[in-house]
Motif scaffolding. Structure first.
Motif, PDB file in Angstrom:
ATOM      1  N   VAL A 243      14.127  42.843 -23.108  1.00 58.95           N
ATOM      2  CA  VAL A 243      13.904  43.295 -21.787  1.00 58.95           C
ATOM      3  C   VAL A 243      14.407  42.439 -20.893  1.00 58.95           C
ATOM      4  O   VAL A 243      15.199  42.425 -19.957  1.00 58.95           O
ATOM      5  CB  VAL A 243      12.511  43.522 -21.236  1.00 58.95           C
ATOM      6  CG1 VAL A 243      12.236  43.592 -20.038  1.00 58.95           C
ATOM      7  CG2 VAL A 243      11.664  44.611 -22.038  1.00 58.95           C
ATOM      8  N   ILE A 255      12.785  48.534 -14.194  1.00 57.69           N
ATOM      9  CA  ILE A 255      12.537  49.274 -15.312  1.00 57.69           C
ATOM     10  C   ILE A 255      11.458  50.276 -15.280  1.00 57.69           C
ATOM     11  O   ILE A 255      10.286  49.807 -14.872  1.00 57.69           O
ATOM     12  CB  ILE A 255      12.338  48.368 -16.590  1.00 57.69           C
ATOM     13  CG1 ILE A 255      13.551  47.538 -16.730  1.00 57.69           C
ATOM     14  CG2 ILE A 255      11.877  48.889 -17.748  1.00 57.69           C
ATOM     15  CD1 ILE A 255      13.324  46.201 -17.732  1.00 57.69           C
ATOM     16  N   VAL A 268      16.373  50.794 -22.368  1.00 58.69           N
ATOM     17  CA  VAL A 268      15.613  50.492 -21.269  1.00 58.69           C
ATOM     18  C   VAL A 268      16.234  51.286 -20.049  1.00 58.69           C
ATOM     19  O   VAL A 268      17.239  50.874 -19.599  1.00 58.69           O
ATOM     20  CB  VAL A 268      15.848  48.836 -21.067  1.00 58.69           C
ATOM     21  CG1 VAL A 268      15.055  48.431 -19.750  1.00 58.69           C
ATOM     22  CG2 VAL A 268      15.528  48.053 -22.293  1.00 58.69           C
ATOM     23  N   GLY A 283      20.637  52.520 -17.353  1.00 54.34           N
ATOM     24  CA  GLY A 283      19.921  51.835 -18.694  1.00 54.34           C
ATOM     25  C   GLY A 283      20.811  50.963 -19.321  1.00 54.34           C
ATOM     26  O   GLY A 283      22.036  51.195 -19.131  1.00 54.34           O
TER      27      GLY A 283
END
Length: 395
Positions: A243, A255, A268, A283
């Motif tokens: 992340v 996110i 993500v 993403g």
């Protein structure tokens, strides 16, 4: 011999308007009502599912890795599929875990403490309303065209309604009259129609787009790079590192979801610079083994075809502005549903008056719909019967 009089233009327009809004009014009302409720489907689930509720705090939230680890521990026999951020501060985070039994299981995790608040089967209010409104619990290739074809009737009602309403621009602030059901329903119908012109046009156009997609006009889906071998879903510190890597690559990314795929990495997703797109348009896909970038997605890089596709859902359901726009969409959905009902009253009362009470309004409405009423009722009943098989999952 008397000459046959041609119907006046406005009378012909009215007939088209009446047919479009009357013959399939039962089915139209059902689809409009379920779509209106679907705007707040998540909130309804929140009301009936205590495990979805969270108490907002001022402190820091638990990390994505902590949430994923908690969900994985809650269903140790399953494989983590995805993790979703809370919709609003009073919602929990939600994970979907594949147990190999068909539909995934939902796991709710407190976004501050990182503790599991409960689990739930796949079937819930949101799933029910989404599927019954979108495709009547039928196979999508059959159900979506049936439902989205109603957009043609809505569009016809919009155009013919404007034509038949003389000097319609003067009616925005015209107070509904009382006296009898026909007059009151007519005034409410016209007033609701005027204020919801933009909404009817929006729902009609997005509905037509769904129809176009099912008939072969679907936008191409971006191809995601694949890893050399299947990877397990990372949790805890391993996921937090991924992340952090995604945030470094895309600092603008808010996110909203993380997908765990065996061969396409950890994806993500969220909202970025592009407006009016689904989360999937933005993403970064990362290889969980070493954090290597597999694929990057950016809504602003989409072509026109893809951008229209991504805009359809946020515009159709009003989710793009959070609770504020959802309230607006819900209220105008109620107006549109009410117009479907008042349209039937207007039609039946008009004929009842013309026949001087020879038949009651209810009889006129039932007989006027003819076989279309049975078609509508059959579709609705079929959808309800198919519900337990279509949405699956134990509660």
């Amino acid at each position: 011999m008397a000459k046959t009089r041609k119907p006046k233009g406005r009378s012909l327009w009215w007939r088209v308007h009446s047919w479009a809004g009357f013959k399939l009014s039962i089915f139209m009302t059902f689809v409009l009502a379920t779509g209106t409720l679907a705007v707040f489907a998540h909130e309804i689930d929140w009301l009936v599912t205590p495990a979805m509720r969270a108490t907002p705090h001022t402190g820091p939230r638990a990390s994505w890795g902590t949430l994923a680890a908690a969900a994985a521990r809650a269903v140790p026999e399953g494989r983590l599929q995805s993790l979703h951020a809370p919709i609003d501060p009073w919602f929990t985070a939600e994970a979907w875990v594949d147990t190999g039994a068909g539909s995934p299981r939902r796991v709710y995790v407190d976004p501050w403490s990182g503790e599991v608040t409960g689990t739930h089967g796949w079937a819930n209010v949101h799933r029910f309303l989404r599927q019954i409104h979108r495709h009547l619990m039928l196979p999508t290739q059959i159900g979506i065209p049936i439902v989205s074809a109603l957009a043609l009737l809505l569009l016809a009602s919009l155009v013919t309604g404007i034509v038949t309403y003389k000097k319609w621009w003067r009616g925005f602030f015209k107070r509904p009259r009382g006296g009898d059901a026909r007059r009151l329903s007519g005034d409410l119908h016209r007033l609701g129609g005027l204020w919801s012109l933009w909404f009817v046009a929006l729902i009609s156009l997005t509905g037509l787009w769904y129809l176009v997609e099912t008939l072969g006009g679907r936008a191409p889906v971006p191809e995601l790079a694949r890893t050399e071998q299947a990877r397990a879903a990372p949790t805890g510190a391993a996921l937090d590192r991924l992340v952090a890597r995604a945030r470094h690559l895309r600092p603008d990314l808010d996110i909203r979801e993380i997908r765990f795929t065996p061969r396409q990495g950890v994806i993500v997703l969220g909202q970025g610079a592009a407006w009016l797109v689904r989360d999937r348009a933005n993403g970064v896909a990362l290889d969980p083994a070493d954090g290597a970038v597999l694929t990057q997605l950016a809504g602003e890089d989409l072509g026109l075809h893809e951008r229209i596709s991504e805009m359809a859902d946020p515009l159709h359901f009003g989710t793009f502005g959070g609770l504020f726009t959802k309230v607006i969409w819900f209220l105008f959905g109620l107006i549109l549903t009410g117009m479907s009902v008042t349209g039937v009253i207007i039609y039946a009362k008009r004929l009842e008056k013309a026949e001087r009470g020879a038949r009651g309004a209810v009889t006129i409405a039932r007989q006027g719909m003819g076989s279309w009423a049975w078609v509508s009722l059959t579709l609705i009943l079929l959808a309800l019967v198919l519900t337990p098989f279509a949405i699956g999952g134990a509660v």
